[in-house]
Design an enzyme around this catalytic site. Structure first.
Site, PDB file in Angstrom:
ATOM      1  N   ASP A 309       0.828  -1.207   0.000  1.00  0.00           N
ATOM      2  CA  ASP A 309       0.000   0.000   0.000  1.00  0.00           C
ATOM      3  C   ASP A 309       0.863   1.257   0.000  1.00  0.00           C
ATOM      4  O   ASP A 309       1.924   1.306   0.628  1.00  0.00           O
ATOM      5  CB  ASP A 309      -0.886  -0.020   1.252  1.00  0.00           C
ATOM      6  CG  ASP A 309      -1.812   1.174   1.323  1.00  0.00           C
ATOM      7  OD1 ASP A 309      -2.653   1.329   0.426  1.00  0.00           O
ATOM      8  OD2 ASP A 309      -1.677   1.976   2.271  1.00  0.00           O
ATOM      9  N   GLU A 362       1.205  -0.510  -5.151  1.00  0.00           N
ATOM     10  CA  GLU A 362       0.254   0.568  -5.415  1.00  0.00           C
ATOM     11  C   GLU A 362       1.089   1.846  -5.445  1.00  0.00           C
ATOM     12  O   GLU A 362       1.406   2.425  -4.410  1.00  0.00           O
ATOM     13  CB  GLU A 362      -0.812   0.645  -4.325  1.00  0.00           C
ATOM     14  CG  GLU A 362      -1.887   1.663  -4.668  1.00  0.00           C
ATOM     15  CD  GLU A 362      -2.327   2.524  -3.489  1.00  0.00           C
ATOM     16  OE1 GLU A 362      -3.243   3.344  -3.676  1.00  0.00           O
ATOM     17  OE2 GLU A 362      -1.758   2.399  -2.394  1.00  0.00           O
TER      18      GLU A 362
END
Length: 632
Positions: A309, A362
């Site tokens: 993330d 990401e």
């Protein structure tokens, strides 16, 4: 009673921890049920506790076994790690650490290495030893030989608490597994499952990095869910959050009264936007902690991949900061060199240690080489989310069709940089929260056009180069935004439009998996050939997907509400082309009026750079896929 002589760690055991090379730290720190032999007393069972708190004046372990009053721990010389062995304790023991800071304050902290924790809002750590016996040997053997870039990857992103509210890991091992298998996805991706106190953070603010959230059951229950997914042929990706952690006073922040896991300087150590701390990636013990955590999920829970993330927030020292609010690196630049080195280290180690796992970034900027191997100067990820593709195509989808001709490049621009990285195309939870509206409500005009446009969009997505990811509920056109506190609106799948979209997803997944031309060469230019990328007047795009064996699937998508009759396209071979998908089919709640009767005949007449041509019918706001196999 605490005994220093039993279950004791030594400085030698902790050498790897201090040089940043301990990748299995959970086996040393934390709580462990141990059995020791004593010449006088025979076998002695108890729990060994060990915690890193180098700047503490003293440390105690407190718990339900001592009425939370404290048993003293001793420091292992030269290590900064405090240890204790307490006889008679076992699994299920609740505990925390009480730490005396250098300025004389006493603070209570949960165990950073706890492998189980109380349910929020309670937060005590729990002694836990797994007894799970896995049954996924066949899956793991297959994974070791996998070639992820040349295989299908269709990912169903899931928030476990909101898929069906109130379901446990054991419930989901039946219901979720059955549903995902029926839909045909190759993988599920779980939003973070590490323990977190605030449910609306969706797990992205972690307080227990080694502790699977107890909201849905015990750690072995999660193992069972993953095992069942593997036995059903479904891979498991989990979101991992090494970019920041919350400031809850009982968790990692200022752990021994000083900045231990985080940078002390807020210009390096705090995310002002998120109200969180940033890990100190240059500290060896923090590197050991984080790389061990990544391996922990893969080794102990058989996770098949980690989606990391907020990578962009790790890569840049000036991420979301104004001038003067950040400290340049040693060369005066904005790149976080310590974080870059850490990511390379994690990726390299996991790919070497567990062949077949996938690491997915990401990363929302154009940082170069995210998916290039470390030995070639890259970050070493296997895949990167294509945020540019997502943003551009959603902008296009939200336009009234009459204006789409002026923004045609939003659908074609991604091919300009397609082969710079290995991409996943994400329609994730981030696109259906915080006022962005659900997918169905992004599309203008009436319900017929909304659902037809969504069917066209998802077929466009499934045929575009790259792997696919879609968030739960999007597959049946849920109208409200995602809300973690309630279940998805499953009842709408019985309604027109919603049920048709859900059936389309099932067919998209199965057709995709059955046709290697749609995935084998995702990362190679040979896998994609434009038929026509410039037909903005018809809001239409056409291309051919190819595999290494000479099989082809032609994909034509019409984003106009007008049907295309006798639409001429070039094709790489003459002969019969089977219509394997038509999004206007009645089974998908389409009109059934615009199709090619199951087949198109291509004649050996040159068309552009193709040796053959055909005339096809493309439905309004619809897609068709045509297949030509070498054997046909």
């Amino acid at each position: 009673m605490a005994h220093d002589q039993f279950g004791e760690l030594t400085g030698w055991d902790l050498e790897g921890f201090h040089n940043g090379g301990d990748t299995e730290l959970w086996k040393r720190l934390g709580s462990h049920v141990v059995h020791e032999s004593d010449d006088e007393r025979g076998d002695i069972a108890g729990v060994r506790f060990a915690v890193w708190a180098p700047n503490a004046k003293s440390v105690q372990v407190i718990g339900d076994f001592n009425w939370w009053t404290g048993d003293a721990m001793h420091i292992i010389p030269g290590s900064g790690v405090w240890g204790a062995f307490i006889e008679g304790l076992g699994e299920g023991t609740l505990y925390k650490y009480r730490i005396e800071t250098q300025d004389g304050r006493w603070i209570e902290k949960v165990d950073p290495m706890a492998r189980f924790s109380e349910q929020a809002p309670a937060n005590a750590s729990i002694v836990y030893e797994s007894k799970y016996v896995w049954s996924d040997d066949d899956w793991l053997e297959q994974r070791r030989a996998a070639r992820a870039h040349a295989e299908p990857m269709s990912v169903y992103e899931v928030h476990l608490g909101g898929w069906r509210r109130g379901k446990s890991y054991l419930d989901l091992a039946e219901e979720l597994v059955s549903y995902v298998k029926w839909q045909g996805y190759t993988h599920v991706e779980f939003m973070p499952l590490a323990e977190h106190p605030f449910e609306p953070s969706w797990g992205y603010q972690v307080t227990g990095y080694f502790s699977p959230t107890s909201r849905f059951g015990k750690p072995d229950d999660l193992r069972y869910l993953i095992d069942r997914l593997h036995q059903a042929g479904i891979g498991v990706i989990m979101d991992w959050v090494p970019g920041h952690f919350p400031k809850d006073e009982w968790a990692l922040g200022r752990f021994d009264g000083t900045a231990l896991y985080e940078h002390a300087d807020p210009r390096q150590g705090e995310h002002v936007d998120w109200g969180t701390y940033i890990f100190n990636y240059g500290r060896n013990e923090v590197k050991s902690f984080l790389v061990s955590n990544a391996l922990y999920w893969i080794d102990e829970f058989h996770i098949d991949g980690l989606r990391v993330d907020a990578v962009a927030s790790m890569l840049y020292l000036d991420y979301s900061r104004e001038e003067g609010e950040w400290i340049p690196n040693q060369y005066g630049g904005r790149e976080n060199l310590e974080a870059i080195d850490f990511l390379r280290y994690v990726n390299r180690h996991l790919y070497e240690r567990a062949p077949g796992v996938v690491m997915i970034a990401e990363e929302s900027t154009s940082f170069a080489g995210v998916t290039k191997p470390v030995h070639e100067g890259g970050l070493g990820f296997g895949f990167k989310w294509n945020m540019g593709w997502m943003n551009d195509t959603l902008r296009y989808l939200q336009l009234d069709p009459i204006y789409r001709q002026y923004e045609h490049n939003l659908l074609t621009f991604a091919m300009v940089y397609q082969y710079s990285e290995n991409f996943v195309l994400p329609i994730s939870h981030d696109e259906v929260v915080h006022g962005k509206g659900s997918m169905v409500n992004k599309v203008p005009q009436d319900d017929w056009r909304k659902f037809a446009s969504l069917r066209a969009y998802y077929s466009f997505m499934w045929s575009f180069p790259g792997k696919q990811l879609v968030f739960m509920g999007c597959e049946f056109g849920q109208r409200p935004e995602f809300n973690e506190s309630v279940s998805l609106e499953w009842w709408v799948t019985e309604l027109w439009g919603h049920g048709g979209l859900q059936r389309l997803f099932r067919d998209l997944n199965h057709i995709y998996r059955d046709n290697s031309a749609l995935y084998e060469l995702d990362s190679e230019p040979a896998g994609f050939t434009w038929i026509n990328g410039d037909d903005r007047a018809h809001n239409t795009l056409a291309w051919v997907r190819n595999d290494s064996e000479g099989n082809h699937v032609a994909c034509i998508t019409n984003f106009s509400p007008e049907p295309l009759n006798d639409y001429e396209v070039g094709l790489p071979q003459a002969g019969a082309w089977e219509e394997i998908l038509n999004t206007d089919s009645p089974i998908y709640d389409g009109s059934g009026e615009f199709g090619n009767l199951g087949e198109v005949q291509a004649t050996p007449e040159p068309w552009g750079h193709f040796p053959a041509r055909a005339r096809v019918t493309v439905p309004p706001l619809g897609s068709i896929w045509l297949r030509r196999n070498q054997v046909s």
